[in-house]
Design a protein around this motif. Structure first.
Motif, PDB file in Angstrom:
ATOM      1  N   TRP A  34      25.776  52.252   3.509  1.00 48.82           N
ATOM      2  CA  TRP A  34      26.417  51.254   3.271  1.00 48.82           C
ATOM      3  C   TRP A  34      26.160  49.691   4.052  1.00 48.82           C
ATOM      4  N   LEU A  35      25.843  50.124   5.333  1.00 49.33           N
ATOM      5  CA  LEU A  35      25.485  49.143   6.114  1.00 49.33           C
ATOM      6  C   LEU A  35      23.958  48.808   5.878  1.00 49.33           C
ATOM      7  N   MET A  36      22.873  49.594   5.537  1.00 50.71           N
ATOM      8  CA  MET A  36      21.675  49.455   5.236  1.00 50.71           C
ATOM      9  C   MET A  36      21.446  48.608   4.167  1.00 50.71           C
ATOM     10  N   THR A  37      22.424  49.159   3.019  1.00 50.66           N
ATOM     11  CA  THR A  37      22.496  48.481   1.817  1.00 50.66           C
ATOM     12  C   THR A  37      22.843  46.984   1.912  1.00 50.66           C
ATOM     13  N   HIS A  38      23.799  46.880   2.592  1.00 50.21           N
ATOM     14  CA  HIS A  38      24.392  45.483   2.718  1.00 50.21           C
ATOM     15  C   HIS A  38      23.249  44.223   3.470  1.00 50.21           C
TER      16      HIS A  38
END
Length: 318
Positions: A74-78
């Protein structure tokens, strides 16, 4: 993009395996298990308490693994969608163990061909839990073939299956389940209570992948011009010839494809364990059966990837 990540991760595993000094989530999971196990043993003193503690150990490790995996993606995608995609590729790559299994088996194979019996026993001891100090060449060969057959499920087929069901976080959670079983899921006095839940949950997680391995390994036998009819027949006939509800499915299938007999009595932790034989001994097992079993595992792994990717494509479309 999701399916592309699967295939690239599978290719990376085939080419690179698991370099020993690279960061690896399974090592972090193992460290977490060791830390929590020490705390639980300090708090839980009775057999019943250790069983409850083992249940909390399982829940804590598996839920934390899923949450951390999901949170990382989630963090990397955002931050950037490409970062999220690269994180997904890395995560899936670390879940697959086909190349490592192949390399470990080939080390024993080369030792049997060109080294001493002592070297063969030593290299075998790195990948099996049984006592290898007194094994002769046929017993060593049998142990390697069994290991390749059994680990084709939890090393490749099952991670890909859970990847299909719930993406990289669920596949990583499966790896936590499997790591828990490999660290505490024993019937010895030390682990019987604390590892009870971990062992049962690993059996449950591998129930369907093990049965799919019967079909996948039989199909691989057909593609490799091995005896796929015997693979199907022996795989079904001897599917319960093991204390585990899952292990014999893949072992019996490989035994049938190769025309050899696997299983039998072995020594574990200084104790003799009488295990049933698996397969028909149409010929004596040979050292060359090690690369044959590896080929079966690799082709079955590729078939699993193609099958699960197709199912994902048909159901979700990505």
């Amino acid at each position: 993009m999701t399916l592309a990540a699967w295939f690239i991760a599978f290719l990376l595993d085939s080419l690179l395996g698991d370099p020993p000094h690279w960061p690896h989530p399974v090592r972090w999971i193992g460290n977490l298990i060791s830390a929590l196990q020490r705390i639980i043993r300090q708090v839980c003193r009775t057999e019943t308490a250790l069983k409850w503690g083992g249940a909390w150990l399982w829940w804590g490790v598996v839920s934390m693994t899923w949450l951390m995996s999901w949170g990382l993606l989630w963090l990397m995608t955002h931050i950037n969608p490409w970062l999220g995609w690269l994180a997904q590729v890395w995560m899936i790559y670390t879940l697959l163990a086909g190349r490592c299994l192949r390399d470990a088996a080939l080390q024993v194979f080369h030792a049997l061909q060109h080294g001493s019996l002592t070297q063969s026993r030593e290299k075998l001891s790195w990948i099996v839990g049984r006592d290898t100090s007194q094994l002769e060449k046929p017993q060593i060969t049998r142990a390697v073939v069994e290991t390749v057959a059994e680990n084709s499920v939890d090393g490749v087929i099952a991670p890909l299956f859970f990847l299909m069901l719930g993406g990289a976080p669920l596949a990583m959670a499966y790896k936590a389940v499997n790591t828990l079983d490999s660290m505490v899921g024993y019937k010895t006095p030390k682990y019987r209570a604390i590892g009870y839940v971990s062992a049962r949950m690993d059996d449950l997680a591998n129930w369907l992948p093990a049965r799919l391995s019967w079909l996948l390994l039989s199909a691989a036998a057909g593609l490799l011009r091995a005896d796929y009819r015997q693979a199907l027949r022996i795989g079904w006939r001897d599917r319960y010839q093991h204390s585990s509800p899952n292990c014999a499915w893949s072992e019996a299938t490989v035994a049938g494809a190769l025309g050899v007999r696997l299983g039998g009595p072995n020594d574990y932790f200084g104790e003799r364990v009488e295990k049933p034989w698996i397969g028909d001994e149409r010929r004596e097992i040979a050292v060359s059966d090690i690369p044959r079993s590896i080929h079966l595992m690799l082709v079955a792994s590729l078939l699993a990837l193609l099958l699960f990717a197709l199912i994902r494509l048909l159901l979700i479309g990505i």
